[in-house]
Design an enzyme around this catalytic site. Sequence first.
Site, PDB file in Angstrom:
ATOM      1  CE  LYS A  35      11.859 -13.609   7.794  1.00 16.14           C
ATOM      2  NZ  LYS A  35      12.453 -12.186   8.720  1.00 16.14           N
ATOM      3  CE1 TYR A 255      -7.276 -40.444  18.070  1.00 16.12           C
ATOM      4  CE2 TYR A 255      -6.055 -39.236  15.734  1.00 16.12           C
ATOM      5  CZ  TYR A 255      -6.190 -40.100  16.399  1.00 16.12           C
ATOM      6  OH  TYR A 255      -5.838 -41.483  15.513  1.00 16.12           O
TER       7      TYR A 255
HETATM    8  C1  LIG Z   1      12.049 -11.460   8.680  1.00 14.68           C
HETATM    9  C2  LIG Z   1      12.674  -9.924   8.541  1.00 14.68           C
HETATM   10  C3  LIG Z   1      12.226  -8.724   7.432  1.00 14.68           C
HETATM   11  C4  LIG Z   1      11.467  -9.060   7.070  1.00 14.68           C
HETATM   12  O1  LIG Z   1      10.006  -9.056   7.954  1.00 14.68           O
HETATM   13  P1  LIG Z   1       7.899  -8.812   7.442  1.00 14.68           P
HETATM   14  O2  LIG Z   1       7.958  -8.770   8.584  1.00 14.68           O
HETATM   15  O3  LIG Z   1       8.103 -10.109   6.750  1.00 14.68           O
HETATM   16  O4  LIG Z   1       7.815  -7.940   6.324  1.00 14.68           O
HETATM   17  C5  LIG Z   1      13.027  -7.875   7.439  1.00 14.68           C
HETATM   18  N1  LIG Z   1      14.534  -7.850   8.050  1.00 14.68           N
HETATM   19  C6  LIG Z   1      14.216  -8.876   9.208  1.00 14.68           C
HETATM   20  C7  LIG Z   1      15.742  -8.824  10.039  1.00 14.68           C
HETATM   21  C8  LIG Z   1      13.705 -10.178   9.507  1.00 14.68           C
HETATM   22  O5  LIG Z   1      14.524 -11.109  10.227  1.00 14.68           O
END
Ligand SMILES: *Cc1c(COP(=O)(O)O)cnc(C)c1O
Length: 362
Positions: A35, A255
């Site tokens: 994702k 800045y």
């Molecule tokens: C993002 C996510 C994962 C992966 O999590 P990590 O901590 O990056 O390994 C797994 N399951 C769900 C439902 C997620 O939203």
Amino acid sequence: MTPAAYAVVDTEALRHNLAVVRRSAPGSKVMAVIKANGYGHGLLRVAQALREADAFAVARVPEGIALREAGFIQRIAVLQGFIDDAELAAHVRYGLEPVIYSFGQIYRLERAPLAQPLLPWLKLDSGMNRLGVSKDEFPICLRHLQRCPWVRQPVGLMSHLSRADIPADTVTTEQIALFRQTIAYLEGEASFANSAGILAWPDTHADWVRPGIMLYGVSPFAGRSGEQEGLKPVMTLRSRLIAAKWINKGESVGYGGDWIAPRETRLGTASIGYGDGYPRHLANGTPVLIRGQRASLVGRVSMDMISLDLTDCPDARVGDAITLWGEGLPVEEIAGYANTIPYTLLCNLTQRVRILEPGESF
Ligand SMILES: *Cc1c(COP(=O)(O)O)cnc(C)c1O
């Protein structure tokens, strides 16, 4: 012409980290979580490198469509499923597997026959209180899905850990017990573990693990580095030095003049800033690498530039490459200076940061 700011994504390291996942959870299939543009590494590049994974997981429908349109034929779970008819239709059309977490989704699914069967994952809220149906609702929801002629059987069984990064946490133990109890004697494949579960909680492995951050070479545990888990960093964020000069003791930099030179200082300017995703709230003293040596960030991060104290790097020259994180400078360490977790640094790179593979030309 070389781009000012670029991220080198080591696809070999991605494959190495997938192998670490498999070694850590030898009895489970792997749903690679890609994702948020593959945690900022480039969705398609990551999917290509991890094509040996047993499935992919994305958060939202467009991410799944992008994978299909690029020709990926693996199973793809959509962690947020659908919330309207258009998203449901997209699941059917592109062969995506929605996560189901509400009665509303189930009624929508039951309402009209689908052109092709759909394979959903029913999600239990085992304590995080984000997505998922309660343990009492779970059997009712499952029965609905089992009776729906256009739902493929058996339906997947899913839940998510909320504190697996905390060692020996009792909430995790309770989550494990609740998930187990809820899915006992059910036929579907179960999926529970994120990276922290994979590395620290073997009881969560089940049929499918869902690694995210560890695939990118980063430890899910505070105070630990990916290297300590046997992982290799995937992203190295680079820029270059575009100016250098000496300033006197007492002169201020950037800045607001927040940083005042405590000595005569050789000051460098590098071409990267918050417009690239290098966080504005990084503290004075945040390390960068130049010619293999550490130099430190001074003054506020601008949109396109940062200032560096190069006094102790006398060899540094305009045009030199600078590493902001990655090889030789763990992103976990930089996240500490930004008071955040490595996930956010990786995800937040902006469009203008070119993503390259090692050896790939600009
Ligand atoms: C993002 C996510 C994962 C992966 O999590 P990590 O901590 O990056 O390994 C797994 N399951 C769900 C439902 C997620 O939203």
